[in-house]
Design a protein around this motif. Structure first.
Motif, mmCIF file in Angstrom:
data_model
loop_
_atom_site.group_PDB
_atom_site.id
_atom_site.type_symbol
_atom_site.label_atom_id
_atom_site.label_comp_id
_atom_site.label_asym_id
_atom_site.label_seq_id
_atom_site.Cartn_x
_atom_site.Cartn_y
_atom_site.Cartn_z
ATOM 1 N N VAL A 82 -4.836 1.892 0.318
ATOM 2 C CA VAL A 82 -4.811 0.568 0.945
ATOM 3 C C VAL A 82 -5.665 -0.393 0.123
ATOM 4 O O VAL A 82 -5.344 -1.575 -0.042
ATOM 5 C CB VAL A 82 -5.318 0.643 2.409
ATOM 6 N N PRO A 97 -3.385 -1.492 -3.492
ATOM 7 C CA PRO A 97 -1.941 -1.382 -3.224
ATOM 8 C C PRO A 97 -1.143 -1.375 -4.531
ATOM 9 O O PRO A 97 -1.639 -1.784 -5.576
ATOM 10 C CB PRO A 97 -1.637 -2.633 -2.398
ATOM 11 N N PRO A 123 0.836 -1.209 0.000
ATOM 12 C CA PRO A 123 0.000 0.000 0.000
ATOM 13 C C PRO A 123 0.872 1.261 0.000
ATOM 14 O O PRO A 123 1.759 1.389 0.836
ATOM 15 C CB PRO A 123 -0.802 -0.083 1.310
#
Ligand code: ATP
Ligand code: ZN
Ligand code: MG
Length: 302
Positions: free
Chosen positions: A235, A238, A231
């Motif tokens: 997130v 990634p 990430p």
């Protein structure tokens, strides 16, 4: 302001990346380069005993080799060509007039014999093919090059000119798939050693157009490409910091890479996105290297 813009702006503010006015084209500070240099030494530590032959090519390659590679069939949207002025004195006068009045002046530029390297391994295959058959032990090469891809973005992890470190393996199917698996394991271990959490996932290349969808699906179905993801700017999505590619005998056939017994070589390549790895480190451990965890600093700088 979205998260991507703010990470890029923080990198500019810290002086780690230097704004050139173009998305995806950045200068880098000494500190940023020092992180890349340290990580490359870590790569050397993991790969050094394998006895790879090192080669360094410039960020431009022979256009004839590029054409033969088929890159324009798969990724026309990413390619960059080098054009130059090849005209007469009269042409020069009109060129300057064009520039003077702010008209399009690049139309008369002509293609040179050089194109920008799209991936570090592209100049390697024709070079090795010229040598004749590969030895029984196959071939193992250590490459690093600036690569160009026309994909301007505000995401600092998606640059237009970036460095790729690669190992390329040539040999039997077993030989090169073992190589690829070994580097997947090493990749996870290396990133752990610098305090980065990773996942590995199946992936595909961004093949152009509708026909490209089929190529991408095929690549996935056959497990030809994996990525090591970290990430950075998101997130949920990634970033691929390494990729592990098995080409089957496609490049072997295309370039005439043969093994000692005359059979076509299989090939695989493992790529490290050096800027992305540095960015992952800065994102995860902070913009001040002095504040990074001692264990990470020890891994990188001893
Ligand atoms: P992505 O899926 O993010 O577009 P990719 O699959 O096209 O990446 P590869 O062609 O496998 O990437 O290139 C090898 C490595 O080079 C990637 O794993 C990544 O770390 C790095 N890389 C690729 N494109 C870029 C880019 N535009 N900017 C910085 N690094 C890149
Ligand atoms: Zn490659
Ligand atoms: Mg990808």
């Amino acid at each position: 302001m979205d998260m991507q813009t703010s990470f890029l702006d923080r990198l500019f503010d810290a002086g780690l990346l230097i704004d050139t006015g173009i998305d995806g084209l950045y200068g880098r500070s000494g500190q940023f380069e020092d992180v890349i240099a340290a990580f490359e030494r870590l790569i050397d530590t993991f790969g050094g005993a394998d006895g790879a032959e090192a080669m360094r090519f410039p960020p431009g390659m022979n256009r004839a080799f590029f054409e033969k590679s088929g890159y324009m069939k798969s990724f026309p949207q990413l390619a960059g060509t080098v054009h130059s002025f090849c005209g007469s004195e009269l042409d020069h006068v009109s060129l300057l007039e064009c520039m003077e009045v702010g008209e399009e002046w690049t139309k008369g530029q002509e293609a040179t014999d050089i194109v920008l390297t799209p991936a570090a391994c592209y100049p390697l295959y024709p070079t090795v093919a010229k040598r004749g058959n590969l030895p029984k032990t196959g071939g193992l090469f250590d490459l690093q090059s600036y690569c160009f891809r026309h994909e301007p973005s505000k995401d600092p992890a998606r640059q237009q000119l970036f460095r790729m470190r690669e190992y390329v393996c040539m040999g039997t199917e077993q030989h090169v798939t073992d190589f690829r698996q070994r580097w997947m394991d090493r990749g996870v271990e290396m990133m752990k050693a610098v305090g980065l959490e990773v996942t590995i996932d199946i992936a595909n290349d961004p093949f152009f157009g509708r026909a490209g969808k089929m190529l991408a699906n095929n690549q996935r179905d056959q497990n030809l490409k994996f990525e090591l993801l970290i990430p950075i700017t998101s997130v949920a999505k990634p970033t691929a910091c390494m990729s592990f590619n098995y080409h089957q005998d496609a490049f072997g056939t295309k370039w005439g890479l043969n093994l000692e017994d005359g059979s076509v070589a299989h090939t695989a390549c493992v790529g490290f996105g050096l800027e992305r790895i540095a960015l992952a480190l800065f994102h995860h451990h902070g913009l001040d290297v002095k504040q990074w965890p001692a264990s990470v600093r020890k891994t990188l700088w001893g």
